[in-house]
Design an enzyme around this catalytic site. Structure first.
Site, PDB file in Angstrom:
ATOM      1  N   ASP A  10       0.817  -1.216   0.000  1.00  0.00           N
ATOM      2  CA  ASP A  10       0.000   0.000   0.000  1.00  0.00           C
ATOM      3  C   ASP A  10       0.848   1.263   0.000  1.00  0.00           C
ATOM      4  O   ASP A  10       2.066   1.213   0.162  1.00  0.00           O
ATOM      5  CB  ASP A  10      -0.964  -0.011   1.207  1.00  0.00           C
ATOM      6  CG  ASP A  10      -0.270  -0.382   2.522  1.00  0.00           C
ATOM      7  OD1 ASP A  10       0.964  -0.365   2.568  1.00  0.00           O
ATOM      8  OD2 ASP A  10      -0.978  -0.676   3.494  1.00  0.00           O
ATOM      9  N   GLU A  17      -9.719  -1.703   5.352  1.00  0.00           N
ATOM     10  CA  GLU A  17     -10.407  -1.342   6.580  1.00  0.00           C
ATOM     11  C   GLU A  17     -11.652  -2.211   6.794  1.00  0.00           C
ATOM     12  O   GLU A  17     -12.123  -2.860   5.857  1.00  0.00           O
ATOM     13  CB  GLU A  17     -10.816   0.136   6.502  1.00  0.00           C
ATOM     14  CG  GLU A  17      -9.643   1.092   6.369  1.00  0.00           C
ATOM     15  CD  GLU A  17      -8.807   1.205   7.642  1.00  0.00           C
ATOM     16  OE1 GLU A  17      -8.729   0.246   8.424  1.00  0.00           O
ATOM     17  OE2 GLU A  17      -8.218   2.279   7.840  1.00  0.00           O
ATOM     18  N   ASP A  23      -7.521  -2.179  14.216  1.00  0.00           N
ATOM     19  CA  ASP A  23      -8.893  -2.531  13.822  1.00  0.00           C
ATOM     20  C   ASP A  23      -8.932  -3.817  12.984  1.00  0.00           C
ATOM     21  O   ASP A  23      -9.953  -4.138  12.385  1.00  0.00           O
ATOM     22  CB  ASP A  23      -9.589  -1.369  13.083  1.00  0.00           C
ATOM     23  CG  ASP A  23      -8.903  -0.997  11.770  1.00  0.00           C
ATOM     24  OD1 ASP A  23      -7.923  -1.682  11.379  1.00  0.00           O
ATOM     25  OD2 ASP A  23      -9.350  -0.030  11.116  1.00  0.00           O
ATOM     26  N   HIS A  26      -7.118  -4.574  10.294  1.00  0.00           N
ATOM     27  CA  HIS A  26      -6.928  -4.479   8.844  1.00  0.00           C
ATOM     28  C   HIS A  26      -5.587  -5.055   8.403  1.00  0.00           C
ATOM     29  O   HIS A  26      -4.619  -5.080   9.151  1.00  0.00           O
ATOM     30  CB  HIS A  26      -7.105  -3.043   8.343  1.00  0.00           C
ATOM     31  CG  HIS A  26      -6.000  -2.085   8.689  1.00  0.00           C
ATOM     32  ND1 HIS A  26      -6.241  -0.808   9.138  1.00  0.00           N
ATOM     33  CD2 HIS A  26      -4.658  -2.191   8.635  1.00  0.00           C
ATOM     34  CE1 HIS A  26      -5.098  -0.180   9.326  1.00  0.00           C
ATOM     35  NE2 HIS A  26      -4.116  -0.999   9.040  1.00  0.00           N
TER      36      HIS A  26
HETATM   37  C1  GLP Z   1      -0.645   0.668   8.476  1.00  0.00           C
HETATM   38  C2  GLP Z   1      -0.272  -0.236   7.310  1.00  0.00           C
HETATM   39  C3  GLP Z   1      -0.456  -1.700   7.658  1.00  0.00           C
HETATM   40  C4  GLP Z   1       0.189  -1.999   8.994  1.00  0.00           C
HETATM   41  C5  GLP Z   1      -0.418  -1.138  10.063  1.00  0.00           C
HETATM   42  C6  GLP Z   1       0.127  -1.427  11.454  1.00  0.00           C
HETATM   43  O1  GLP Z   1      -2.009   0.842   8.586  1.00  0.00           O
HETATM   44  N1  GLP Z   1      -1.023   0.055   6.141  1.00  0.00           N
HETATM   45  O2  GLP Z   1       0.087  -2.505   6.628  1.00  0.00           O
HETATM   46  O3  GLP Z   1       0.044  -3.357   9.302  1.00  0.00           O
HETATM   47  O4  GLP Z   1      -0.143   0.224   9.714  1.00  0.00           O
HETATM   48  O5  GLP Z   1       1.295  -0.693  11.694  1.00  0.00           O
HETATM   49  P1  GLP Z   1       2.216  -0.912  12.941  1.00  0.00           P
HETATM   50  O6  GLP Z   1       3.029  -2.134  12.649  1.00  0.00           O
HETATM   51  O7  GLP Z   1       3.069   0.330  13.005  1.00  0.00           O
HETATM   52  O8  GLP Z   1       1.339  -1.085  14.126  1.00  0.00           O
END
Ligand code: GLP
Length: 261
Positions: free
Chosen positions: A67, A143, A136, A138
């Site tokens: 992404d 989402e 959440d 995802h």
């Molecule tokens: C973002 C990314 C996800 C990732 C999430 C959690 O939303 N798009 O791919 O898994 O963050 O991030 P973190 O590992 O910093 O908690």
């Protein structure tokens, strides 16, 4: 789904890196799906260490990132382009033309998303997709209520995700509202899925992912539909799993299972 619980973040990251390294040793031209966020940083650091100290070779590897934020150019310090170069790509020997990251600045998002999907197929499909998880539930930026058969597309971020990611920006108002993300359907086509999660903040999402019903309200729960999905967590992220002893028992009995630090 296989759940592997490790005592801490370092051990979790090491096991995850070993799984990636095993793939590269058996398939040097593997196609890797990459994730951003703080959680995979330890995994990337360990892969960089394996590259510099143990000659793990990425010269034939192709990558596809999950992404990117819409509106941030590749040089923006919070763009996922920047993140990946800073934390991984500049430290290993992946040819730059083999690196694919969704564009956050294209003038035609539907056309770009179609191209991204086709490019994945042209490269033979993703062998191993690395995933983090949002609080959440995802994966990518899929989402809650995202279709479980969704493809790469523009997605509006949830309030929860904007709140979670505000820590990386000067002001909450600076967090992009839209992102381009591989869909859940795109992710499920990877031949292997490897999700990493750490800390108490992920405990509920992990319990829902591994033990809850398959639901678009927790898009990571779609991993239950995949025949080769591995979830590697630390103690804190595992704390709401009800079948925890069973997962430990399975892992301990597994022949030649990778061992953490
Ligand atoms: C973002 C990314 C996800 C990732 C999430 C959690 O939303 N798009 O791919 O898994 O963050 O991030 P973190 O590992 O910093 O908690």
């Amino acid at each position: 789904m296989e759940a592997i619980i490790q005592s801490n973040y370092a051990a979790m990251s090491k096991i995850a890196a070993q799984i990636v390294a095993e793939l590269l040793n058996t398939k040097p031209n593997a196609v890797l799906g990459m994730a951003t966020g703080s959680t995979p940083l330890g995994l990337y650091q360990e892969l960089v260490r394996l590259h510099t100290r143990e000659q793990l070779d990425f010269s034939r590897v192709t990558t596809f990132n999950l992404d990117e934020y819409v509106g941030l150019n590749a040089n923006h310090p919070q763009s996922y382009h920047h993140f990946m170069h800073e934390h991984f790509f500049q430290h290993v020997n992946i040819p730059p033309h083999n690196i694919n990251i969704p564009s956050g600045t294209t003038s035609n998002y539907p056309a770009f998303c179609d191209w991204y999907e086709k490019r994945i197929v042209e490269c033979g499909g993703i062998d191993l997709q690395i995933l983090g998880i949002g609080t959440d539930g995802h994966i990518g930026f899929n989402e809650p209520t995202s279709s479980l058969s969704s493809r790469t597309r523009l997605k509006t971020l949830s309030k929860q995700t904007i709140d979670d990611n505000a820590r990386f920006f000067d002001r909450r108002a600076d967090v992009p509202v839209y992102a381009i993300t591989m869909g859940v359907g795109t992710i499920l086509e990877a031949r292997k899925l490897l999700l990493v999660a750490s800390g108490n903040g992920k405990a509920k999402a992990i319990a829902q992912t591994v033990e809850g019903p398959v639901t678009s309200m927790v898009t990571a729960s779609a991993l239950q539909l995949h025949r080769d999905a591995v979830v590697i967590v630390d103690e804190a992220a595992a704390s709401q799993l009800t079948m925890r002893d069973y997962y430990d028992f399975i892992y301990a009995a597994k022949p030649a299972a990778p061992r953490g630090a």
